[in-house]
Design a protein around this motif. Structure first.
Motif, PDB file in Angstrom:
ATOM      1  N   ASP A   1       3.628  30.285  46.578  1.00 40.32           N
ATOM      2  CA  ASP A   1       2.934  29.170  45.904  1.00 40.32           C
ATOM      3  C   ASP A   1       1.431  29.404  45.779  1.00 40.32           C
ATOM      4  O   ASP A   1       0.622  28.491  45.979  1.00 40.32           O
ATOM      5  N   VAL A   2       1.047  30.627  45.420  1.00 43.66           N
ATOM      6  CA  VAL A   2      -0.370  30.972  45.337  1.00 43.66           C
ATOM      7  C   VAL A   2      -0.959  30.516  44.002  1.00 43.66           C
ATOM      8  O   VAL A   2      -0.433  30.830  42.923  1.00 43.66           O
ATOM      9  N   SER A   3      -2.041  29.782  44.097  1.00 45.04           N
ATOM     10  CA  SER A   3      -2.825  29.384  42.927  1.00 45.04           C
ATOM     11  C   SER A   3      -4.281  29.768  43.167  1.00 45.04           C
ATOM     12  O   SER A   3      -4.767  29.726  44.299  1.00 45.04           O
TER      13      SER A   3
ATOM     14  N   ASP B   1       0.891  28.656  41.147  1.00 46.73           N
ATOM     15  CA  ASP B   1       2.143  28.577  41.911  1.00 46.73           C
ATOM     16  C   ASP B   1       2.965  29.860  41.813  1.00 46.73           C
ATOM     17  O   ASP B   1       4.154  29.848  41.489  1.00 46.73           O
TER      18      ASP B   1
ATOM     19  N   SER C   1      -9.652  34.863  47.556  1.00 39.48           N
ATOM     20  CA  SER C   1      -8.986  33.815  48.330  1.00 39.48           C
ATOM     21  C   SER C   1      -8.246  32.867  47.391  1.00 39.48           C
ATOM     22  O   SER C   1      -8.767  32.511  46.328  1.00 39.48           O
TER      23      SER C   1
ATOM     24  N   THR D   1      -6.777  29.310  46.039  1.00 36.59           N
ATOM     25  CA  THR D   1      -7.117  27.894  46.132  1.00 36.59           C
ATOM     26  C   THR D   1      -6.077  27.167  46.975  1.00 36.59           C
ATOM     27  O   THR D   1      -6.400  26.263  47.749  1.00 36.59           O
ATOM     28  N   ARG D   2      -4.839  27.575  46.821  1.00 34.79           N
ATOM     29  CA  ARG D   2      -3.753  27.105  47.685  1.00 34.79           C
ATOM     30  C   ARG D   2      -2.670  28.173  47.734  1.00 34.79           C
ATOM     31  O   ARG D   2      -2.682  29.116  46.952  1.00 34.79           O
ATOM     32  N   GLY D   3      -1.733  28.001  48.664  1.00 36.83           N
ATOM     33  CA  GLY D   3      -0.679  28.988  48.845  1.00 36.83           C
ATOM     34  C   GLY D   3      -1.020  29.953  49.968  1.00 36.83           C
ATOM     35  O   GLY D   3      -2.077  29.861  50.603  1.00 36.83           O
ATOM     36  N   ARG D   4      -0.110  30.894  50.220  1.00 37.64           N
ATOM     37  CA  ARG D   4      -0.340  31.832  51.313  1.00 37.64           C
ATOM     38  C   ARG D   4       0.304  33.186  51.032  1.00 37.64           C
ATOM     39  O   ARG D   4       1.188  33.311  50.183  1.00 37.64           O
TER      40      ARG D   4
ATOM     41  N   THR E   1      -3.249  35.112  55.032  1.00 35.89           N
ATOM     42  CA  THR E   1      -4.044  34.573  53.921  1.00 35.89           C
ATOM     43  C   THR E   1      -5.540  34.577  54.215  1.00 35.89           C
ATOM     44  O   THR E   1      -6.351  34.809  53.312  1.00 35.89           O
ATOM     45  N   ARG E   2      -5.933  34.340  55.439  1.00 37.54           N
ATOM     46  CA  ARG E   2      -7.359  34.259  55.799  1.00 37.54           C
ATOM     47  C   ARG E   2      -7.822  35.464  56.603  1.00 37.54           C
ATOM     48  O   ARG E   2      -8.921  35.448  57.163  1.00 37.54           O
TER      49      ARG E   2
END
Length: 239
Positions: free
Chosen positions: A6-8, A19, A52, A54-57, A66-67
Motif C-alpha cells: 500500500d505504498v503511496s 497504493d 520515503s 507518504t504512506r505504506g511500508r 520503511t524507515r
C-alpha cells in the motif's frame, strides 16, 4: 521476500505512487514495466531508502524497513543499479567493484570477489580499464557486477539493458537467469519488453503511479488495459 504494501508517494499536490502492492521472491525474476513517468524509479527509491513513502511500508522477510537507512538495507541484502550509470569513472573496473565488498564478512577477499563477479558477467578483460572509457553496454554489466559483489539476496535493476546491442542482451538474459538460480531475487525495470517477457516469472505494470495489472507474461500481454497504456500490441516474443 521483498514486499511493498500500500505504498503511496506524494510530491506536493502530485500523487506519484498510489497504493502500490507487489512482491519479489528470492530465486525469481519479477518484472516492473510501464511508460516513462509511471513511477518506477520513484518506487525503487522508496524500496532502497532513497525516498520515503507518504504512506505504506516496505518489508524484507517480514521485517519492516520503511524507515531504515539505505546502508542498513544494503546490509540486510538489498542492492540496486541505477537508470543513470553510477560508476566512478576515474577508477578501474576492478576498483569500482572492490568498493562494495564488505570487509567484515571474512573469507573471500575483495580481489577474489571482484574476479568472481567479473568472470560471471564476462567483463574480466576490462579489469584494469578506467570505467569512463568503456561503452555503455559493458558499463551496465560492470555496474551489475558491483551490485553482485555485495552478495545481495534481493537485487533491483533499473533499465540494466539500456545501451546493449542484441547480442549483449541475449547474453544478459542468461546472466539474469544464472543469478536468480543462485537464490537471488531480482526486481527488473526495463523498457526492452521482449527481454522482460522472456526472463520474468511474474510482471507488474505501473501506469500513472498505480499498478494496473499483475500476472504471468502471457496474462500481462493479453490485458487490454496494459495494451492500451503501454504495449500497443499483444504480439511480443518471449524468446
Amino acid at each position: 521476500m521483498l514486499a511493498v504494501e500500500d505504498v503511496s508517494v506524494r510530491f506536493g499536490g502530485q500523487l506519484a505512487l498510489q497504493d502500490v502492492n507487489l512482491q519479489a521472491p528470492v530465486g525469481e525474476i519479477t518484472g516492473l514495466i510501464g511508460p516513462n513517468g509511471a513511477g518506477k524509479t520513484t518506487l525503487f527509491n522508496v524500496i532502497t531508502g532513497l525516498g520515503s513513502p507518504t504512506r505504506g511500508r516496505v518489508l524484507l522477510d517480514d521485517r519492516d524497513v520503511t524507515r531504515i537507512a539505505p546502508h542498513r538495507r544494503a546490509r540486510l541484502g538489498l542492492s540496486r543499479t541505477f537508470q543513470q550509470l553510477q560508476l566512478v569513472g576515474s577508477l578501474s573496473v576492478r576498483e569500482n567493484i572492490e568498493l562494495v565488498v564488505r570487509r567484515d564478512r571474512g573469507g573471500e577477499s575483495a580481489s577474489a570477489c571482484a574476479t568472481r563477479v567479473m568472470d560471471l558477467l564476462g567483463v574480466a578483460h576490462l579489469a584494469d580499464v578506467l570505467a569512463h572509457t568503456i561503452p555503455t553496454g559493458q558499463a551496465r554489466l560492470v555496474e551489475l557486477a558491483r551490485a553482485l559483489a555485495s552478495r545481495p539476496r534481493l537485487l533491483l535493476l533499473d533499465e540494466p539493458a539500456s545501451g546493449q546491442d542484441p547480442q549483449e542482451t541475449d547474453q544478459f538474459k542468461e546472466i539474469l537467469r544464472t543469478v536468480a538460480a543462485d537464490g537471488v531475487g531480482i526486481l527488473l525495470v526495463e523498457h526492452d519488453v521482449p527481454l522482460v517477457m522472456g526472463v520474468c516469472s511474474r510482471i507488474h505494470v505501473l501506469d500513472y503511479g498505480r499498478i494496473i495489472a499483475s500476472g504471468s507474461p502471457s496474462e500481462v500481454q493479453s490485458d487490454p488495459e496494459v495494451v492500451a497504456a503501454y504495449l500497443g500490441t499483444t504480439e511480443v516474443s518471449d524468446a
